[in-house]
Design a protein around this motif. Structure first.
Motif, PDB file in Angstrom:
ATOM      1  N   HIS A   1     -11.538  21.445  75.984  1.00  0.00           N
ATOM      2  CA  HIS A   1     -12.481  21.953  74.983  1.00  0.00           C
ATOM      3  C   HIS A   1     -13.240  23.190  75.468  1.00  0.00           C
ATOM      4  CE1 HIS A   1     -11.828  18.984  71.910  1.00  0.00           C
ATOM      5  NE2 HIS A   1     -11.852  18.046  72.843  1.00  0.00           N
ATOM      6  N   ARG A   2     -13.157  23.484  76.746  1.00  0.00           N
ATOM      7  CA  ARG A   2     -13.821  24.673  77.289  1.00  0.00           C
ATOM      8  C   ARG A   2     -13.135  25.970  76.861  1.00  0.00           C
ATOM      9  NH1 ARG A   2     -17.435  24.504  81.157  1.00  0.00           N
ATOM     10  NH2 ARG A   2     -18.096  22.492  81.955  1.00  0.00           N
TER      11      ARG A   2
ATOM     12  N   THR B   1     -12.291  27.067  73.860  1.00  0.00           N
ATOM     13  CA  THR B   1     -12.475  27.506  72.473  1.00  0.00           C
ATOM     14  C   THR B   1     -12.995  28.932  72.368  1.00  0.00           C
ATOM     15  OG1 THR B   1     -14.672  26.512  72.414  1.00  0.00           O
ATOM     16  CG2 THR B   1     -12.835  25.161  71.610  1.00  0.00           C
ATOM     17  N   LYS B   2     -13.679  29.416  73.394  1.00  0.00           N
ATOM     18  CA  LYS B   2     -14.245  30.766  73.340  1.00  0.00           C
ATOM     19  C   LYS B   2     -13.401  31.788  74.094  1.00  0.00           C
ATOM     20  CE  LYS B   2     -18.921  29.076  72.827  1.00  0.00           C
ATOM     21  NZ  LYS B   2     -20.264  29.041  73.382  1.00  0.00           N
ATOM     22  N   LEU B   3     -12.285  31.372  74.656  1.00  0.00           N
ATOM     23  CA  LEU B   3     -11.438  32.274  75.427  1.00  0.00           C
ATOM     24  C   LEU B   3     -10.781  33.309  74.520  1.00  0.00           C
ATOM     25  CD1 LEU B   3     -10.172  32.589  78.366  1.00  0.00           C
ATOM     26  CD2 LEU B   3      -8.185  31.480  77.370  1.00  0.00           C
ATOM     27  N   GLY B   4     -10.817  34.578  74.932  1.00  0.00           N
ATOM     28  CA  GLY B   4     -10.174  35.633  74.153  1.00  0.00           C
ATOM     29  C   GLY B   4      -9.910  36.855  75.011  1.00  0.00           C
TER      30      GLY B   4
ATOM     31  N   ARG C   1     -18.586  34.905  82.779  1.00  0.00           N
ATOM     32  CA  ARG C   1     -18.366  35.437  81.426  1.00  0.00           C
ATOM     33  C   ARG C   1     -16.996  36.080  81.244  1.00  0.00           C
ATOM     34  NH1 ARG C   1     -22.658  36.093  78.045  1.00  0.00           N
ATOM     35  NH2 ARG C   1     -21.603  37.880  77.138  1.00  0.00           N
TER      36      ARG C   1
ATOM     37  N   TYR D   1     -10.387  38.670  80.154  1.00  0.00           N
ATOM     38  CA  TYR D   1     -10.581  37.640  79.131  1.00  0.00           C
ATOM     39  C   TYR D   1     -12.025  37.182  79.129  1.00  0.00           C
ATOM     40  CZ  TYR D   1      -5.550  37.649  79.241  1.00  0.00           C
ATOM     41  OH  TYR D   1      -4.244  38.058  79.185  1.00  0.00           O
TER      42      TYR D   1
ATOM     43  N   SER E   1     -16.886  32.947  78.034  1.00  0.00           N
ATOM     44  CA  SER E   1     -18.086  32.252  77.569  1.00  0.00           C
ATOM     45  C   SER E   1     -18.489  32.724  76.193  1.00  0.00           C
ATOM     46  CB  SER E   1     -19.241  32.486  78.545  1.00  0.00           C
ATOM     47  OG  SER E   1     -19.602  33.841  78.578  1.00  0.00           O
TER      48      SER E   1
END
Length: 163
Positions: free
Chosen positions: A102-103, A105-108, A137, A160, A163
């Motif tokens: 679930h960690r 979800t903010k990865l991009g 971050r 990437y 956070s």
């Protein structure tokens, strides 16, 4: 892409549930990766590897039967993201596997550079990635795209947001 010093992560062993969930996420749930035919072959805290089999739908230049540069770019971007996920997973081994998943979800992707070194002509390709730095971050990665004979076709570097 060999590191000169062993990292603390080199002793970490992921649970089969964690690795299977990452494979399912990358091979099935990220539909574009499925379209590319990306198959994860190894997930460790320090390196991830995958394979893409050459097929007609991936041809970029019909006269030479070479892979499209966009396939290379997308594949290396996916591998950079997977390497970051593995590094984050290794950093939080005190958590349950599903909680670690679930960690992500903010990865991009925030930056990507691909260097095309030679034409991608092979029956299949191996993709490799490792995290050079995992900050609170941003993570920085290095990736490789190789032919079946081990010849290096392309390299990549990515940043990437984590956070």
């Amino acid at each position: 892409m060999t590191k000169t010093q062993p990292t603390p992560e080199s002793t970490i062993e992921f649970e089969p549930e964690f690795v299977a969930s990452l494979k399912d996420l990358f091979e099935e749930k990220i539909v574009f990766n499925k379209l590319l035919g990306l198959k994860i072959t190894s997930v460790t805290a320090e390196r991830v590897t995958a394979r893409i089999d050459m097929r007609n739908e991936l041809i970029g230049h019909y006269a030479h039967n070479r892979i499209h540069g966009g396939v290379i770019s997308a594949g290396l971007d996916a591998m950079g993201g997977l390497a970051v996920m593995a590094a984050i997973g290794a950093r939080h081994m005190d958590e349950a596997p599903l909680q670690r998943l679930h960690r992500f979800t903010k990865l991009g992707t925030i930056d990507l550079r691909i260097d095309y070194l030679r034409p991608g002509i092979s029956e299949y390709f191996e993709l490799r990635a490792e995290v050079m730095r995992l900050g609170s971050r941003v993570a920085s990665t290095r990736m490789e795209f190789l032919g079946a004979d081990g010849k290096l076709f392309s390299t990549g570097a990515g940043a990437y947001i984590v956070s």
